[in-house]
Design an enzyme around this catalytic site. Sequence first.
Site, PDB file in Angstrom:
ATOM      1  CG  ASP A   1     -13.558 -12.102   6.356  1.00 39.40           C
ATOM      2  OD1 ASP A   1     -12.570 -12.562   7.338  1.00 39.40           O
ATOM      3  OD2 ASP A   1     -13.030 -11.594   5.372  1.00 39.40           O
TER       4      ASP A   1
ATOM      5  CE1 TYR B   1      -8.629  -5.261   2.005  1.00 36.17           C
ATOM      6  CE2 TYR B   1      -8.687  -6.644   3.957  1.00 36.17           C
ATOM      7  CZ  TYR B   1      -8.016  -6.234   2.690  1.00 36.17           C
ATOM      8  OH  TYR B   1      -6.829  -6.670   2.088  1.00 36.17           O
TER       9      TYR B   1
ATOM     10  CE  LYS C   1      -5.469  -8.813   9.235  1.00 38.64           C
ATOM     11  NZ  LYS C   1      -6.512  -8.839   8.147  1.00 38.64           N
TER      12      LYS C   1
ATOM     13  CE1 TYR D   1      -3.665  -2.607   0.878  1.00 34.16           C
ATOM     14  CE2 TYR D   1      -2.151  -3.149   2.713  1.00 34.16           C
ATOM     15  CZ  TYR D   1      -3.254  -3.488   1.667  1.00 34.16           C
ATOM     16  OH  TYR D   1      -3.905  -4.663   2.141  1.00 34.16           O
TER      17      TYR D   1
HETATM   18  C1  LIG Z   1      -6.832  -8.984   6.887  1.00 29.44           C
HETATM   19  C2  LIG Z   1      -8.213  -9.404   6.492  1.00 29.44           C
HETATM   20  C3  LIG Z   1      -8.302 -10.180   5.110  1.00 29.44           C
HETATM   21  C4  LIG Z   1      -7.201 -10.673   4.396  1.00 29.44           C
HETATM   22  O1  LIG Z   1      -6.175 -11.413   5.090  1.00 29.44           O
HETATM   23  P1  LIG Z   1      -4.438 -11.313   4.393  1.00 29.44           P
HETATM   24  O2  LIG Z   1      -4.104 -12.519   4.993  1.00 29.44           O
HETATM   25  O3  LIG Z   1      -4.317 -10.091   4.440  1.00 29.44           O
HETATM   26  O4  LIG Z   1      -4.950 -11.952   2.966  1.00 29.44           O
HETATM   27  C5  LIG Z   1      -9.529 -10.581   4.607  1.00 29.44           C
HETATM   28  N1  LIG Z   1     -10.513 -10.572   5.559  1.00 29.44           N
HETATM   29  C6  LIG Z   1     -10.714  -9.762   6.723  1.00 29.44           C
HETATM   30  C7  LIG Z   1     -11.756  -9.406   7.408  1.00 29.44           C
HETATM   31  C8  LIG Z   1      -9.485  -9.072   7.199  1.00 29.44           C
HETATM   32  O5  LIG Z   1      -9.140  -8.496   8.068  1.00 29.44           O
END
Ligand SMILES: *Cc1c(COP(=O)(O)O)cnc(C)c1O
Length: 420
Positions: free
Chosen positions: A240, A146, A269, A18
């Site tokens: 997600d 996102y 994460k 970024y």
């Molecule tokens: C960070 C994130 C992603 C993407 O994960 P990466 O490991 O960066 O590919 C997808 N969804 C959410 C909600 C996120 O916070």
Amino acid sequence: MIDPDWLTAGAPHVWRPYCQMKTARPPLPVVATRGSRLILADGRELVDGLASWWTACHGYNHPHIAEALRAQIERMPHVMFGGLAHEPAYRLAERLARMLPGDLDHVFFAESGSVSVEIAMKMALQFHINRGARGRTKFLAFRGGYHGDTLATMTVCDPEEGMHSLFAGVMPAQVIADLPRDTESEAALDVLLGERGHEIAAILIEPLVQGAGGMLLHSPEVLRTLRRLADKHGVLLIFDEIFTGFGRTGTLFAMQAAGVEPDIVTLSKALTGGTLPLSAAVASQKVFESFWSDDPGAALMHGPTYMANPLACAAANASLDLFEGGSWRSNVARVGAALSEGLEPCRGGKGVVDVRTLGAIGVVEFDAPVAVGDLCAGFAELGVWIRPMGKVIYLTPAFTTPDEDLTLLTSAVRKVVGVA
Ligand SMILES: *Cc1c(COP(=O)(O)O)cnc(C)c1O
């Protein structure tokens, strides 16, 4: 500060995330981590307000995770997952299935969050195909969302606010809607699904907090509404929980605050406590059953090279041990109280339109995008690592961050906002 040799030599060759490479400030060289702190090359320590993009929930260099990693690296750092099995992954899958609510019992491992979202999307598409329903090729996602940076996940991010508006038209457009926050928007979504539900494989949502889209909160009722509408229109529901999973919002998984379960959940994460890349798409019994067949063509055709990497799985198992210890709960409450109290005065700051907290997330929102590079540099001068995003300055520290470091974080934000 004199830059270390490796930084000077490598800088012309490393393409940063970024980042406008021509104009961006140079990155800060980090040589070690300890607890809630980053240690810079010149010896300065910065309190980390972000836990390295929300991963290091137990703080850095936790001895229990480090020990598990040392033991695993001696024994077996990696083997392929096609046709082979290993204890770290099999134990982890069983534990995740036990920790997740309902019958979210079938764990497919990958290496990054975006890839786990892509796998969840493939699962949803093929769920319908395997059950003989053709034409459900689209996804419904929400403004402010996102879900990753890869080509397919970009299409389910916020189309305007997202980081990917440049690529509009490259990939097939998905159906993007407003969150059903009230009876009016719920009715609108019901109508939309009535009209286009037959084209839609699944609804995708970050439960309770839309993270990278601006730390936008919604009530648990939104998730119950989505569950109802998904069932009514025969579409799957994907949560997600890559950001919200593992305690960040105050419950182990955000879905537990709403008492509803999705058909598929994605995790990443904080899964390894911020040590190694690992992710998972976890499917319910219903989704898994649609793949259970004598037809090889009905199988899920996916298999990343480093899938279920044993080192990463060992780290995740050690992180789950720490969650089972249970102290995360009071720590999240402690961090949340400190963020709430420490950030509240920002409400009076210039350009501040909102201050909000949930779990171990604290947010100050402005009426316009902030100058990220300048603010980062200013925060570093104050001894903290905080990287704002869009219109928000936010804090998502490790759950184990000591009180005095939380005070350093919130007082730095107050100072920058001009209310200290
Ligand atoms: C960070 C994130 C992603 C993407 O994960 P990466 O490991 O960066 O590919 C997808 N969804 C959410 C909600 C996120 O916070």
